[in-house]
Design a protein around this motif. Structure first.
Motif, PDB file in Angstrom:
ATOM      1  N   LYS A   1      61.487 -45.233 121.827  1.00  0.00           N
ATOM      2  CA  LYS A   1      62.604 -44.431 121.336  1.00  0.00           C
ATOM      3  C   LYS A   1      63.868 -45.256 121.262  1.00  0.00           C
ATOM      4  O   LYS A   1      64.611 -45.224 120.263  1.00  0.00           O
ATOM      5  CB  LYS A   1      62.824 -43.223 122.268  1.00  0.00           C
ATOM      6  CG  LYS A   1      61.970 -42.030 121.891  1.00  0.00           C
ATOM      7  CD  LYS A   1      62.320 -40.851 122.800  1.00  0.00           C
ATOM      8  CE  LYS A   1      61.375 -39.700 122.499  1.00  0.00           C
ATOM      9  NZ  LYS A   1      61.507 -38.637 123.569  1.00  0.00           N
ATOM     10  N   GLU A   2      64.087 -46.075 122.301  1.00  0.00           N
ATOM     11  CA  GLU A   2      65.305 -46.885 122.329  1.00  0.00           C
ATOM     12  C   GLU A   2      65.300 -47.906 121.214  1.00  0.00           C
ATOM     13  O   GLU A   2      66.312 -48.156 120.554  1.00  0.00           O
ATOM     14  CB  GLU A   2      65.413 -47.617 123.672  1.00  0.00           C
ATOM     15  CG  GLU A   2      66.000 -46.744 124.762  1.00  0.00           C
ATOM     16  CD  GLU A   2      66.120 -47.464 126.087  1.00  0.00           C
ATOM     17  OE1 GLU A   2      65.839 -48.713 126.106  1.00  0.00           O
ATOM     18  OE2 GLU A   2      66.475 -46.822 127.079  1.00  0.00           O
ATOM     19  N   ARG A   3      64.128 -48.506 121.019  1.00  0.00           N
ATOM     20  CA  ARG A   3      64.026 -49.525 119.940  1.00  0.00           C
ATOM     21  C   ARG A   3      64.316 -48.888 118.599  1.00  0.00           C
ATOM     22  O   ARG A   3      65.044 -49.421 117.773  1.00  0.00           O
ATOM     23  CB  ARG A   3      62.599 -50.106 119.940  1.00  0.00           C
ATOM     24  CG  ARG A   3      62.513 -51.390 119.162  1.00  0.00           C
ATOM     25  CD  ARG A   3      61.080 -51.914 119.170  1.00  0.00           C
ATOM     26  NE  ARG A   3      60.651 -52.248 120.493  1.00  0.00           N
ATOM     27  CZ  ARG A   3      59.392 -52.255 120.885  1.00  0.00           C
ATOM     28  NH1 ARG A   3      58.432 -51.917 120.027  1.00  0.00           N
ATOM     29  NH2 ARG A   3      59.045 -52.599 122.107  1.00  0.00           N
ATOM     30  N   LEU A   4      63.762 -47.692 118.393  1.00  0.00           N
ATOM     31  CA  LEU A   4      63.950 -46.994 117.114  1.00  0.00           C
ATOM     32  C   LEU A   4      65.417 -46.602 116.952  1.00  0.00           C
ATOM     33  O   LEU A   4      65.989 -46.756 115.870  1.00  0.00           O
ATOM     34  CB  LEU A   4      63.056 -45.743 117.100  1.00  0.00           C
ATOM     35  CG  LEU A   4      62.776 -45.117 115.748  1.00  0.00           C
ATOM     36  CD1 LEU A   4      62.144 -46.129 114.812  1.00  0.00           C
ATOM     37  CD2 LEU A   4      61.887 -43.895 115.914  1.00  0.00           C
ATOM     38  N   THR A   5      66.018 -46.144 118.021  1.00  0.00           N
ATOM     39  CA  THR A   5      67.407 -45.720 117.996  1.00  0.00           C
ATOM     40  C   THR A   5      68.322 -46.886 117.652  1.00  0.00           C
ATOM     41  O   THR A   5      69.183 -46.793 116.771  1.00  0.00           O
ATOM     42  CB  THR A   5      67.806 -45.157 119.377  1.00  0.00           C
ATOM     43  OG1 THR A   5      66.859 -44.195 119.752  1.00  0.00           O
ATOM     44  CG2 THR A   5      69.211 -44.545 119.329  1.00  0.00           C
ATOM     45  N   SER A   6      68.078 -48.020 118.351  1.00  0.00           N
ATOM     46  CA  SER A   6      68.919 -49.189 118.059  1.00  0.00           C
ATOM     47  C   SER A   6      68.731 -49.672 116.630  1.00  0.00           C
ATOM     48  O   SER A   6      69.686 -50.084 115.964  1.00  0.00           O
ATOM     49  CB  SER A   6      68.601 -50.325 119.052  1.00  0.00           C
ATOM     50  OG  SER A   6      67.235 -50.667 118.973  1.00  0.00           O
ATOM     51  N   ALA A   7      67.558 -49.533 116.167  1.00  0.00           N
ATOM     52  CA  ALA A   7      67.280 -49.951 114.779  1.00  0.00           C
ATOM     53  C   ALA A   7      68.015 -49.055 113.819  1.00  0.00           C
ATOM     54  O   ALA A   7      68.586 -49.522 112.828  1.00  0.00           O
ATOM     55  CB  ALA A   7      65.768 -49.896 114.510  1.00  0.00           C
ATOM     56  N   LEU A   8      67.992 -47.758 114.121  1.00  0.00           N
ATOM     57  CA  LEU A   8      68.693 -46.808 113.256  1.00  0.00           C
ATOM     58  C   LEU A   8      70.185 -47.075 113.258  1.00  0.00           C
ATOM     59  O   LEU A   8      70.830 -47.017 112.206  1.00  0.00           O
ATOM     60  CB  LEU A   8      68.419 -45.368 113.714  1.00  0.00           C
ATOM     61  CG  LEU A   8      67.091 -44.774 113.320  1.00  0.00           C
ATOM     62  CD1 LEU A   8      66.888 -43.416 113.975  1.00  0.00           C
ATOM     63  CD2 LEU A   8      67.043 -44.600 111.803  1.00  0.00           C
ATOM     64  N   LYS A   9      70.697 -47.403 114.434  1.00  0.00           N
ATOM     65  CA  LYS A   9      72.131 -47.653 114.536  1.00  0.00           C
ATOM     66  C   LYS A   9      72.528 -48.915 113.799  1.00  0.00           C
ATOM     67  O   LYS A   9      73.568 -49.002 113.144  1.00  0.00           O
ATOM     68  CB  LYS A   9      72.533 -47.780 116.015  1.00  0.00           C
ATOM     69  CG  LYS A   9      72.638 -46.436 116.703  1.00  0.00           C
ATOM     70  CD  LYS A   9      72.952 -46.628 118.182  1.00  0.00           C
ATOM     71  CE  LYS A   9      73.044 -45.218 118.878  1.00  0.00           C
ATOM     72  NZ  LYS A   9      73.111 -45.370 120.358  1.00  0.00           N
ATOM     73  N   ALA A  10      71.696 -49.919 113.927  1.00  0.00           N
ATOM     74  CA  ALA A  10      72.021 -51.208 113.299  1.00  0.00           C
ATOM     75  C   ALA A  10      71.939 -51.129 111.797  1.00  0.00           C
ATOM     76  O   ALA A  10      72.616 -51.859 111.078  1.00  0.00           O
ATOM     77  CB  ALA A  10      71.046 -52.278 113.813  1.00  0.00           C
ATOM     78  N   SER A  11      71.104 -50.235 111.318  1.00  0.00           N
ATOM     79  CA  SER A  11      70.872 -50.207 109.874  1.00  0.00           C
ATOM     80  C   SER A  11      72.021 -49.527 109.156  1.00  0.00           C
ATOM     81  O   SER A  11      72.434 -48.431 109.534  1.00  0.00           O
ATOM     82  CB  SER A  11      69.575 -49.443 109.586  1.00  0.00           C
ATOM     83  OG  SER A  11      69.462 -49.257 108.230  1.00  0.00           O
ATOM     84  N   PRO A  12      72.560 -50.185 108.145  1.00  0.00           N
ATOM     85  CA  PRO A  12      73.629 -49.541 107.366  1.00  0.00           C
ATOM     86  C   PRO A  12      73.077 -48.500 106.432  1.00  0.00           C
ATOM     87  O   PRO A  12      73.746 -47.552 106.076  1.00  0.00           O
ATOM     88  CB  PRO A  12      74.211 -50.728 106.586  1.00  0.00           C
ATOM     89  CG  PRO A  12      73.095 -51.720 106.465  1.00  0.00           C
ATOM     90  CD  PRO A  12      72.206 -51.523 107.651  1.00  0.00           C
ATOM     91  N   SER A  13      71.838 -48.713 106.010  1.00  0.00           N
ATOM     92  CA  SER A  13      71.244 -47.795 105.017  1.00  0.00           C
ATOM     93  C   SER A  13      70.711 -46.556 105.727  1.00  0.00           C
ATOM     94  O   SER A  13      70.423 -46.604 106.922  1.00  0.00           O
ATOM     95  CB  SER A  13      70.127 -48.503 104.271  1.00  0.00           C
ATOM     96  OG  SER A  13      69.183 -48.991 105.189  1.00  0.00           O
ATOM     97  N   PRO A  14      70.526 -45.479 104.949  1.00  0.00           N
ATOM     98  CA  PRO A  14      70.025 -44.236 105.580  1.00  0.00           C
ATOM     99  C   PRO A  14      68.557 -44.355 105.967  1.00  0.00           C
ATOM    100  O   PRO A  14      67.854 -45.228 105.467  1.00  0.00           O
ATOM    101  CB  PRO A  14      70.218 -43.194 104.472  1.00  0.00           C
ATOM    102  CG  PRO A  14      70.225 -43.969 103.209  1.00  0.00           C
ATOM    103  CD  PRO A  14      70.818 -45.295 103.543  1.00  0.00           C
TER     104      PRO A  14
END
Lengths: 231, 270
Positions: free
Chosen positions: B165-178
């Protein structure tokens, strides 16, 4: 009966006379010359030639061959002399078949004349071949003592030639004459035929002896290859 | 007297004349004729000998030429035979290569065809499976496939462990795209909202969600962002089905072995 045709004299003027010997000799000369002329007038060098030409060629080549076999290396040089001797004597004997004919060779005068011709011709050929000096030297060989014997030999052989031919021809005529008186039928004909044979043999002997004398005088040093091969 | 002097002299003279006459009219012409004939015969013989020699020479020349001709002919024949043999080898090689190329091409075509068939089969199977599942869900549970799929996807998101979950969350945060959510078929607006709500609730990230439909690629629903992925797919089922079908086909094929492609035989003819 004549012993020699010399005795039949047709015409005489002092030393000159015309006897049967001379007349028949001229007749023979005429026949020989005219016959030769007629035959040799149209000689052919082709392979085909007349019978007469063939006959003459056979006779002449046979004489040439005989001279060569005796030992003369150049037969053509001697053919005129030796060949004429043979032809004259042979034809003289051959014509004895003609009635009334007297062979001139049955005259001692003729045979002496022929022998004299040989006696003169032999030294001439010898001198021609080896020179006068060389020929005369042959009389004193092997030694000087032989000179008289050689001279006697020259004379005697000339005499022998003359007398042999005369004797044979004369005897033939004489025998026929005697036989005609004794047995006029058949025998004279046989003797005539025999005389023909004798005449041919005498012609051959006379010619060959003359050739042998010439050979002796010319001293053949090199035998012919043919002759050497035959020996 | 047997010897007459005049007659002897006359006869000597006669004889000498006769010798000359005979030489002139008999010996000379006859001997000349004989010599001429002999020369002629000798010339003819020499001519014949020369002709014979010439003929012999020509014969030798002809024989030599004949031998040379024979040799040349044999040489040419050998060369021609060699050339023909080489040509035959070359043609045979070409034919073999052509046969091999043809076989390879044929095999490639077969393989392509098999792959296409496979793809078509998979696609069809997928559609059929979805259709059957949709129908079965509607008939049996009174719910739609999309509804169940989104529910399963939400369950999977919730069931992720903390690290993931944390990895996915950080990835979502880092990503500028939706966040991209791809599905096999169009999601109804209710499911879209439910999905957005689940993502927001689970990951705690306020981010726009982009829905796309890719019927051919995905066999289900998939969330991707910056290298991280969460998905539910029927691919596993399909793989299982494919395996089962393959085993079934294999079991059918094994009794009667598939006829192998016959290798082309090229008979060398001489």
């Amino acid at each position: 009966m004549h012993l020699s045709p010399d005795e039949i004299i047709f015409w005489q003027y002092g030393f000159f006379k015309l006897n049967a010997t001379l007349a028949f000799t001229w007749g023979l000369m005429l026949v020989l010359t005219v016959g030769s002329t007629l035959i040799t007038r149209k000689l052919s060098t082709d392979l085909h030639r007349s019978r007469w030409q063939n006959l003459l060629e056979i006779i002449i080549t046979a004489i040439e061959q005989q001279i060569a076999e005796v030992g003369l290396s150049q037969p053509r040089k001697y053919l005129g002399f030796l060949g004429t001797l043979f032809l004259f004597i042979a034809v003289a004997a051959l014509f004895t078949v003609i009635p009334g004919y007297e062979p001139p060779t049955g005259s001692l005068s003729t045979t002496v004349a022929l022998a004299l011709c040989v006696a003169v011709a032999v030294p001439l050929f010898g001198i021609q071949d080896q020179g006068l000096r060389g020929y005369l030297k042959s009389y004193v060989e092997p030694t000087f003592i032989m000179l008289p014997f050689n001279l006697i030999s020259e004379i005697s052989r000339t005499l022998a030639l003359a007398v042999r031919l005369f004797g044979n021809m004369m005897s033939g005529t004489m025998i026929i004459g005697i036989l005609l008186a004794i047995t006029p039928l058949i025998f004279p004909i046989i003797m005539t035929l025999l005389g023909l044979l004798t005449g041919m043999v005498q012609a051959y002997i006379f010619t060959i002896l003359a050739a042998v004398y010439i050979v002796a005088a010319t001293r053949v040093r090199k035998p012919k290859p043919d002759l050497a091969a035959k020996i | 007297m047997l010897i007459d002097g005049f007659t002897v002299g006359a006869q000597v003279f006669n004889f000498l004349i006769l010798v000359w006459l005979m030489k002139r009219f008999l010996y000379q012409p006859i001997l000349d004729a004989i010599d001429a004939r002999e020369q002629r015969i000798a010339a003819e013989l020499a001519d014949a000998a020369a002709k014979q020699a010439e003929a012999q020479q020509e014969r030798e020349v002809f024989q030599r030429k004949n031998a040379e001709f024979d040799q040349q002919r044999a040489l040419l024949l050998n060369q021609a035979t060699d050339a023909a043999r080489a040509e035959r080898e070359r043609l045979l090689d070409e034919a073999r290569q052509a046969a091999v190329a043809l076989r390879t091409q044929q095999q490639d075509a077969l393989r392509n065809e098999a792959r296409h068939l496979d793809q078509a089969l998979r696609h069809r199977t997928q559609q059929e499976v979805f259709a059957i599942a949709r129908q079965a869900l509607t008939d049996l549970a009174g719910t739609s496939l999309e509804e169940r799929m989104v529910a399963v996807f939400a369950g999977r998101l919730r069931d992720l462990d903390v690290v993931e979950k944390e990895r996915l969350t950080s990835a979502l945060k880092a990503s500028p795209s939706p966040v991209r959510v791809r599905t096999t078929f169009d999601l109804p607006p209710a499911q879209r909202l439910a999905t957005e709500a689940v993502i927001k609730a689970t990951l705690g990230v306020e981010t726009p969600v982009q829905f796309t439909t890719t019927p051919d690629l995905i066999s289900g629903i998939e969330l991707t962002t910056n290298g991280q992925k969460v998905a539910w797919s029927i691919a596993d089922y399909l793989a299982s089905l494919e395996k089962g079908v393959a085993e079934l086909l294999k079991a059918q094929d094994s009794p009667e072995a598939a006829p192998e492609l016959e290798e082309p035989q090229i008979e060398a003819t001489r």
